[in-house]
Design a protein around this motif. Sequence first.
Motif, PDB file in Angstrom:
ATOM      1  N   SER A 229      54.654 -12.218 -17.237  1.00 26.28           N
ATOM      2  CA  SER A 229      54.920 -10.804 -17.542  1.00 26.28           C
ATOM      3  C   SER A 229      55.358 -10.067 -16.282  1.00 26.28           C
ATOM      4  O   SER A 229      56.423  -9.443 -16.239  1.00 26.28           O
ATOM      5  N   ASP A 230      54.527 -10.141 -15.241  1.00 20.15           N
ATOM      6  CA  ASP A 230      54.904  -9.474 -13.995  1.00 20.15           C
ATOM      7  C   ASP A 230      56.187 -10.052 -13.435  1.00 20.15           C
ATOM      8  O   ASP A 230      57.014  -9.322 -12.885  1.00 20.15           O
ATOM      9  N   LEU A 231      56.341 -11.372 -13.577  1.00 23.66           N
ATOM     10  CA  LEU A 231      57.547 -12.016 -13.058  1.00 23.66           C
ATOM     11  C   LEU A 231      58.790 -11.472 -13.758  1.00 23.66           C
ATOM     12  O   LEU A 231      59.816 -11.226 -13.132  1.00 23.66           O
TER      13      LEU A 231
ATOM     14  N   VAL B  30      37.665 -17.717 -13.235  1.00 24.97           N
ATOM     15  CA  VAL B  30      37.609 -16.259 -13.088  1.00 24.97           C
ATOM     16  C   VAL B  30      38.907 -15.774 -12.467  1.00 24.97           C
ATOM     17  O   VAL B  30      39.363 -16.338 -11.462  1.00 24.97           O
ATOM     18  N   ARG B  31      39.515 -14.740 -13.068  1.00 20.69           N
ATOM     19  CA  ARG B  31      40.625 -14.064 -12.391  1.00 20.69           C
ATOM     20  C   ARG B  31      40.081 -12.777 -11.785  1.00 20.69           C
ATOM     21  O   ARG B  31      39.535 -11.931 -12.501  1.00 20.69           O
ATOM     22  N   VAL B  32      40.248 -12.639 -10.479  1.00 19.06           N
ATOM     23  CA  VAL B  32      39.722 -11.478  -9.760  1.00 19.06           C
ATOM     24  C   VAL B  32      40.784 -10.370  -9.730  1.00 19.06           C
ATOM     25  O   VAL B  32      41.952 -10.628 -10.002  1.00 19.06           O
TER      26      VAL B  32
ATOM     27  N   ALA C 218      46.729 -19.664  -6.853  1.00 19.36           N
ATOM     28  CA  ALA C 218      47.455 -18.471  -6.404  1.00 19.36           C
ATOM     29  C   ALA C 218      48.465 -18.043  -7.460  1.00 19.36           C
ATOM     30  O   ALA C 218      49.320 -18.837  -7.855  1.00 19.36           O
ATOM     31  N   MET C 219      48.369 -16.791  -7.903  1.00 20.18           N
ATOM     32  CA  MET C 219      49.340 -16.337  -8.915  1.00 20.18           C
ATOM     33  C   MET C 219      50.690 -16.061  -8.272  1.00 20.18           C
ATOM     34  O   MET C 219      50.804 -15.332  -7.287  1.00 20.18           O
ATOM     35  N   ILE C 220      51.715 -16.639  -8.887  1.00 20.50           N
ATOM     36  CA  ILE C 220      53.094 -16.402  -8.481  1.00 20.50           C
ATOM     37  C   ILE C 220      53.697 -15.535  -9.572  1.00 20.50           C
ATOM     38  O   ILE C 220      53.855 -15.971 -10.722  1.00 20.50           O
ATOM     39  N   GLU C 221      53.972 -14.283  -9.220  1.00 18.74           N
ATOM     40  CA  GLU C 221      54.432 -13.338 -10.241  1.00 18.74           C
ATOM     41  C   GLU C 221      55.254 -12.212  -9.636  1.00 18.74           C
ATOM     42  O   GLU C 221      55.296 -11.107 -10.167  1.00 18.74           O
ATOM     43  N   SER C 222      55.889 -12.497  -8.504  1.00 19.89           N
ATOM     44  CA  SER C 222      56.769 -11.509  -7.873  1.00 19.89           C
ATOM     45  C   SER C 222      57.935 -12.253  -7.231  1.00 19.89           C
ATOM     46  O   SER C 222      57.875 -13.470  -7.031  1.00 19.89           O
TER      47      SER C 222
ATOM     48  N   GLN D 237      40.908  -8.714 -13.691  1.00 19.51           N
ATOM     49  CA  GLN D 237      42.054  -7.910 -13.252  1.00 19.51           C
ATOM     50  C   GLN D 237      42.470  -6.906 -14.331  1.00 19.51           C
ATOM     51  O   GLN D 237      42.407  -5.708 -14.111  1.00 19.51           O
ATOM     52  N   HIS D 238      42.894  -7.418 -15.474  1.00 20.81           N
ATOM     53  CA  HIS D 238      43.302  -6.524 -16.563  1.00 20.81           C
ATOM     54  C   HIS D 238      42.272  -6.495 -17.681  1.00 20.81           C
ATOM     55  O   HIS D 238      42.284  -5.597 -18.521  1.00 20.81           O
ATOM     56  N   GLY D 239      41.395  -7.496 -17.721  1.00 25.94           N
ATOM     57  CA  GLY D 239      40.305  -7.492 -18.688  1.00 25.94           C
ATOM     58  C   GLY D 239      39.186  -6.596 -18.186  1.00 25.94           C
ATOM     59  O   GLY D 239      39.271  -6.025 -17.095  1.00 25.94           O
TER      60      GLY D 239
END
Length: 255
Positions: free
Chosen positions: A175-177, A69-71, A147-151, A44-46
């Motif tokens: 960070s996004d959170l 892996v983070r997609v 599942a990323m929780i960041e919002s 994603q950011h890498g």
Amino acid sequence: IISSLGETLRAGETVITGWSSLPEPLVAETMARAGYDAVTLDMQHGFHTMESVHRGIAAIRLAGKPAIVRVPVGDFAATSRALDFGAAAVIAPMINSYEDARKFADFMKLAPVGSRSWGPHRAMAIAGGSDPDAYLATANRQTLALAMIESREGVAELEAILGVAGIDGVFVGPSDLSIALSDGAALDPTGERVMMVTGEIAERVRDSGKIAGIFCSNVGHAGTAMDLGYRLIALGSDASILRAGSEALLEKIGR
Ligand code: 3PY
Ligand code: MG
């Protein structure tokens, strides 16, 4: 079949994962050999690509560790490919709704849970096996959809997201959170507000019986997260470790 990452986390043990953004398999393998329990390759950011991911997974496995892996956001096709290449878990960013979670689970799980397409030849090979029936019987449990929780939406929909059968757990993005919770006023991943919500998320994940993971910015943050019940802890990225190590060395010699 792929690794015991899922069993380790389900047993309540803590897994510390290194975070790899530099798309060189030797770097990820070096982190695995240094003693991390797992290494996460970040698309994603890498700078990781599908090419460096498939080589990176093999290198991490060579060091005897599971690869995560983070997609990129919304790239659900990449989740199936990561599994085909032997990832033990996939982290999908910005899962903000039940629909996002369903779609993610659908690409991650073979029938009857989802509709992942068959093709794990590489995954079976690097796990040292080639029994398709065994893979089919165990893959849905062995490989983890996180599942990323960041919002704000993700936090509000957490119950529904955790209710999706193919979702094995969540991974908090502080960070996004922090940006979301402050309406864009501050990047403050260890701030009071984010830490409060981080604690609430941990409680709700614990009630669901699923896995709680989080990205931590420093050792203190990791300690607090563990106290809150997080078991998959991302701590230390290759790029930041290389930079900090270089700076420390140069400072010692007066540069
Ligand atoms: C976040 O903190 O938002 C992340 O995605 C961590 O990688
Ligand atoms: Mg994020």
